[in-house]
Design a protein around this motif. Structure first.
Motif, short mmCIF file in Angstrom:
data_model
loop_
_atom_site.label_atom_id
_atom_site.label_comp_id
_atom_site.label_asym_id
_atom_site.label_seq_id
_atom_site.Cartn_x
_atom_site.Cartn_y
_atom_site.Cartn_z
N ILE A 162 0.86 -1.17 0.00
CA ILE A 162 0.00 0.00 0.00
C ILE A 162 0.90 1.22 0.00
O ILE A 162 1.76 1.36 0.87
CB ILE A 162 -0.94 -0.01 1.21
N VAL A 163 0.73 2.07 -1.00
CA VAL A 163 1.60 3.24 -1.17
C VAL A 163 0.79 4.50 -0.84
O VAL A 163 -0.26 4.75 -1.45
CB VAL A 163 2.14 3.32 -2.60
N PHE A 164 1.29 5.27 0.12
CA PHE A 164 0.67 6.53 0.52
C PHE A 164 1.50 7.67 -0.06
O PHE A 164 2.73 7.67 0.05
CB PHE A 164 0.63 6.65 2.04
N LYS A 165 0.84 8.65 -0.66
CA LYS A 165 1.55 9.79 -1.24
C LYS A 165 0.95 11.09 -0.72
O LYS A 165 -0.25 11.17 -0.44
CB LYS A 165 1.44 9.76 -2.77
N ASP A 166 1.81 12.12 -0.59
CA ASP A 166 1.30 13.43 -0.19
C ASP A 166 1.35 14.40 -1.36
O ASP A 166 1.79 14.07 -2.46
CB ASP A 166 2.04 13.97 1.04
N SER A 200 -2.16 7.85 10.22
CA SER A 200 -2.07 9.30 10.09
C SER A 200 -0.92 9.70 9.18
O SER A 200 0.09 8.99 9.06
CB SER A 200 -1.89 9.95 11.46
N ALA A 201 -1.07 10.87 8.56
CA ALA A 201 0.01 11.43 7.75
C ALA A 201 1.25 11.63 8.60
O ALA A 201 2.38 11.36 8.16
CB ALA A 201 -0.43 12.74 7.11
N ALA A 202 1.06 12.06 9.85
CA ALA A 202 2.20 12.29 10.73
C ALA A 202 2.95 10.99 11.00
O ALA A 202 4.19 10.97 11.00
CB ALA A 202 1.72 12.91 12.04
N LYS A 203 2.22 9.91 11.22
CA LYS A 203 2.87 8.62 11.47
C LYS A 203 3.66 8.17 10.25
O LYS A 203 4.73 7.56 10.37
CB LYS A 203 1.84 7.57 11.84
N LEU A 204 3.13 8.49 9.07
CA LEU A 204 3.81 8.10 7.83
C LEU A 204 4.98 9.02 7.49
O LEU A 204 5.77 8.71 6.60
CB LEU A 204 2.80 8.12 6.67
N SER A 207 3.20 15.10 4.79
CA SER A 207 2.52 16.35 5.15
C SER A 207 1.01 16.18 5.13
O SER A 207 0.28 16.90 5.81
CB SER A 207 2.95 17.48 4.21
N ASN A 208 0.52 15.27 4.33
CA ASN A 208 -0.90 14.94 4.22
C ASN A 208 -0.99 13.62 3.46
O ASN A 208 0.05 13.03 3.13
CB ASN A 208 -1.68 16.05 3.50
N ILE A 209 -2.18 13.17 3.21
CA ILE A 209 -2.37 11.96 2.39
C ILE A 209 -3.23 12.37 1.21
O ILE A 209 -4.42 12.62 1.36
CB ILE A 209 -3.03 10.83 3.19
N GLN A 210 -2.61 12.46 0.04
CA GLN A 210 -3.35 12.87 -1.14
C GLN A 210 -3.83 11.68 -1.97
O GLN A 210 -4.82 11.78 -2.68
CB GLN A 210 -2.51 13.80 -2.02
N SER A 211 -3.12 10.57 -1.89
CA SER A 211 -3.55 9.40 -2.64
C SER A 211 -3.05 8.13 -1.98
O SER A 211 -2.09 8.15 -1.19
CB SER A 211 -3.06 9.46 -4.09
#
Length: 233
Positions: A162-166, A200-204, A207-211
């Motif tokens: 699972i890939v999180f991007k900001d 959370s974005a902070a845990k990752l 700066s945020n989670i955009q996708s």
């Protein structure tokens, strides 16, 4: 976080709450894929734009490793006779073991045959080869996400990721071990189901989670939760 407002919109859970220490109102949303206003039934072709008006805009993309770049609705409450018994509830393991009434989930379509021309795929089934289900948040100030995974990954050494991007182009990839470590009672296996929340974005370190890109072998996603924090004035 103190809840101040609770409302239902198109079958979506919408909660507005104060974000601790900021004075900003954080709004939490859930997409369950059960929303009757979106006309989602077992076998419904899913365009990816059904929730484009929600929380700043949420769209879904698909990149299949099979023959069809097509998303599809699978009703997990149908307990016999489907083309994929591993997506029929109740599930036999994971932290959603034996939970009833999980309803619709989102899969990558293995086939799109509609022989009776009723607008629904006759025999919904997930793509065995897997692929990527993408989620794009139009509002870049998503602070936290959660989701359910059904029948994927099948073991902790799986190729699932699972890939999180900001919004700044930064990304973080989680694989099965990270999901196991983060979630409460998470176990992976054939015909297992898990809900993983509070990412959370902070845990990752973002700066945020955009996708989010769900790179899955097969299986389904469901119960997508996300929190939106407005820009400070």
């Amino acid at each position: 976080m103190k809840t101040t407002t609770l409302a239902k919109s198109f079958g979506l859970l919408v909660i507005t709450a104060a974000l601790s220490g900021t004075g900003l109102a954080q709004t939490a949303y859930e997409i369950s894929f059960d929303e009757t206003a979106a006309g989602l039934d077992h076998g419904s072709l899913f365009s990816g734009n059904e929730y484009a008006g929600l929380g700043g805009g949420v769209t879904f993309t698909v990149d299949s490793k099979g023959n069809h770049d097509q998303l599809l609705i699978f009703d997990t409450d149908i307990t016999s006779g489907t083309a994929d018994p591993d997506l029929e509830s109740t599930f036999v393991g994971g932290n959603l073991k034996d939970v009833k009434g999980l309803g619709n989930a989102l899969i990558i379509a293995e086939n799109i045959i509609d022989g009776n021309q009723d607008g629904l795929v006759d025999s919904p089934d997930d793509e065995a080869a897997g692929g990527t289900i993408g989620v794009i948040f139009g509002n870049a100030n998503v602070s936290q996400v959660g989701f359910s995974l059904y029948d994927t990954p099948e073991n902790r050494d799986s190729d699932v990721s699972i890939v999180f991007k900001d919004s700044g182009g930064n990304s973080v990839t989680w694989r099965a071990p990270e999901l196991l470590a983060h979630g409460s009672g998470v176990e992976f296996g054939n015909h297992y189901a898990n809900h993983i929340s509070g990412i959370s974005a902070a845990k990752l370190g973002l700066s945020n989670i955009q996708s989010i890109d769900f790179n899955i072998e097969s299986g389904a996603i469901d119960s997508l939760h996300f929190c939106v924090v407005p820009e400070p004035s």
